[in-house]
Design a protein around this motif. Structure first.
Motif, PDB file in Angstrom:
ATOM      1  N   ASP A 183       0.751  -1.147  -0.118  1.00 35.48           N
ATOM      2  CA  ASP A 183      -0.045   0.056   0.013  1.00 35.48           C
ATOM      3  C   ASP A 183       0.875   1.268   0.073  1.00 35.48           C
ATOM      4  N   MET A 184       0.193   2.251  -0.332  1.00 34.36           N
ATOM      5  CA  MET A 184       0.988   3.695  -0.574  1.00 34.36           C
ATOM      6  C   MET A 184       1.420   4.011   0.836  1.00 34.36           C
ATOM      7  N   SER A 185       0.977   3.884   1.981  1.00 28.73           N
ATOM      8  CA  SER A 185       1.756   4.384   3.328  1.00 28.73           C
ATOM      9  C   SER A 185       2.876   3.672   3.574  1.00 28.73           C
ATOM     10  N   THR A 186       2.807   2.346   3.187  1.00 25.42           N
ATOM     11  CA  THR A 186       4.363   1.568   3.523  1.00 25.42           C
ATOM     12  C   THR A 186       5.088   2.208   2.565  1.00 25.42           C
ATOM     13  N   SER A 191       5.421   4.916   1.317  1.00 27.51           N
ATOM     14  CA  SER A 191       5.943   6.359   1.608  1.00 27.51           C
ATOM     15  C   SER A 191       6.987   6.132   2.812  1.00 27.51           C
ATOM     16  N   ARG A 192       6.613   5.252   4.004  1.00 25.00           N
ATOM     17  CA  ARG A 192       7.484   5.191   5.016  1.00 25.00           C
ATOM     18  C   ARG A 192       8.848   4.888   4.762  1.00 25.00           C
ATOM     19  N   ASP A 210      11.475   6.126   7.037  1.00 20.73           N
ATOM     20  CA  ASP A 210      10.864   6.302   8.748  1.00 20.73           C
ATOM     21  C   ASP A 210      10.675   4.823   9.179  1.00 20.73           C
ATOM     22  N   GLN A 226       7.737   2.170  12.571  1.00 22.24           N
ATOM     23  CA  GLN A 226       6.860   1.326  12.196  1.00 22.24           C
ATOM     24  C   GLN A 226       7.822   0.049  11.484  1.00 22.24           C
ATOM     25  N   ARG A 260       4.870  17.404  -0.783  1.00 21.95           N
ATOM     26  CA  ARG A 260       5.256  17.232   0.547  1.00 21.95           C
ATOM     27  C   ARG A 260       5.489  18.334   1.615  1.00 21.95           C
ATOM     28  N   ARG A 291       2.398  19.606   2.685  1.00 19.92           N
ATOM     29  CA  ARG A 291       1.543  18.904   3.719  1.00 19.92           C
ATOM     30  C   ARG A 291       2.228  18.994   5.238  1.00 19.92           C
TER      31      ARG A 291
END
Length: 336
Positions: A18-21, A23-24, A29, A32, A58, A61
């Protein structure tokens, strides 16, 4: 037609996450856990797709631009050029861009305001020749973290400076070792931090050799060729046999005056300067210099600033020691 630019969604879809993974992982990051094989796959896909993050989006945001600003008083001075080069290298390695701004003393306030507000840099690297109170006021109005370079400002949390005192002493020791007893000094900016350090090192070098300090052999040159020429002209009536300049730029100005006056270098007078750059080898004769880690100063300063932006509280760093003295054709035995 050019291929469309890869997006974060493209990376996530190709990597099967997924995009959140995605992105991290791409932000580095580690808050997590992500399986190492997944992390490697995402990075490989991003590389294959030539993915570049949209820093503008970015920034909107997060109110971050991933950009550092650097303010220098001179662009034609090899000292600041090397510091910029080091800062740019460190910034790039840490994921930041570097925005360069040049302003003469007295106009730093406008520069700092533009960099910190209009251009929205995250932090500032500042090398300034302004008076302490002027600089302190300008930095307070910037409202962004900063690191000073090549000077110390009382109360400022972080500065990266060179050990100019040790460098000047090393230069004097070289000249005294060649038999010189009337060693003049072209000092830096009057009342400046570095000028005081270099003058102290000059005096220490004389004292170590048993030579009394003579104030008539010191003239303020600042950090320009024009200043070096004026200061050298002031010193000619004192008949020094050697001169140590605060920078290679002022040393070059001094050499031009000596040539015009018919003084032979080094037969009549030896000339040495602090800081080294390719131009030192191109002067006639080639200039003896004490190497200074100016590029390292820029790298260290940028690293400290990024650590501050990450919420760390780095300890102050000690002055960076000078490098070797590089003997060249501009210095030789004392006449007679």
């Amino acid at each position: 037609m050019a291929s469309p630019r890869a997006t974060l969604a493209d990376v996530a879809q190709t990597a099967g996450v997924d995009m959140s993974t995605a992105s991290r992982v791409l932000r580095g990051d580690v808050s997590q856990r992500v399986r190492e094989e997944t992390r490697a796959r995402i990075l490989k896909v991003a590389e294959d797709l030539a993915y570049r993050p949209n820093s503008l989006a970015r920034g909107l945001r997060t109110a971050r631009t991933d950009t550092l600003g650097i303010v220098v008083p001179q662009l034609d001075n090899p000292v600041f050029a090397a510091a910029i080069r080091g800062a740019e290298q460190a910034a790039a390695e840490l994921g930041y861009s570097l925005l360069i701004s040049h302003r003469e003393p007295g106009t730093t306030a406008t520069t700092i305001a533009k960099l910190s507000q209009t251009n929205r840099v995250d932090g500032l690297l500042v090398a300034s020749l302004d008076d302490d109170e002027v600089l302190r006021s300008d930095l307070a109005a910037a409202h962004v973290p900063f690191v000073l370079m090549n000077r110390i400002l009382p109360g400022a949390p972080l500065s990266v400076v060179l050990d100019s005192r040790a460098a000047a002493r090393r230069g004097v020791e070289h000249l005294v070792g060649l038999g010189h007893r009337r060693v003049a000094h072209l000092s830096g900016r009057a009342q400046g931090f570095n000028a005081a350090q270099r003058l102290e090192g000059y005096r220490e070098g004389l004292e170590a050799a048993g030579i009394a300090f003579d104030p008539v052999l010191v003239a303020t040159a600042g950090y320009t060729a024009e200043g070096g020429a004026r200061a050298m002209a002031e010193l000619l009536p004192q008949r020094p046999t050697a001169v140590l300049a605060a920078t290679l730029v002022s040393a070059a100005g001094a050499m031009s005056v000596l040539h015009a006056a018919g003084w032979r270098i080094p037969q009549d007078i030896s000339v040495a300067g602090l800081h080294d750059a390719p131009v030192a080898r191109l002067l006639y004769p080639s200039l003896t210099t004490v190497m200074m880690p100016t590029e390292e100063m820029g790298r260290v300063a940028a690293s400290l600033l990024v650590r501050s932006l990450a919420g760390e509280h780095p300890d102050p760093v000690p002055p960076l020691p000078p490098g070797d003295l590089i003997p060249r054709a501009s210095t030789g035995p004392a006449p007679g």
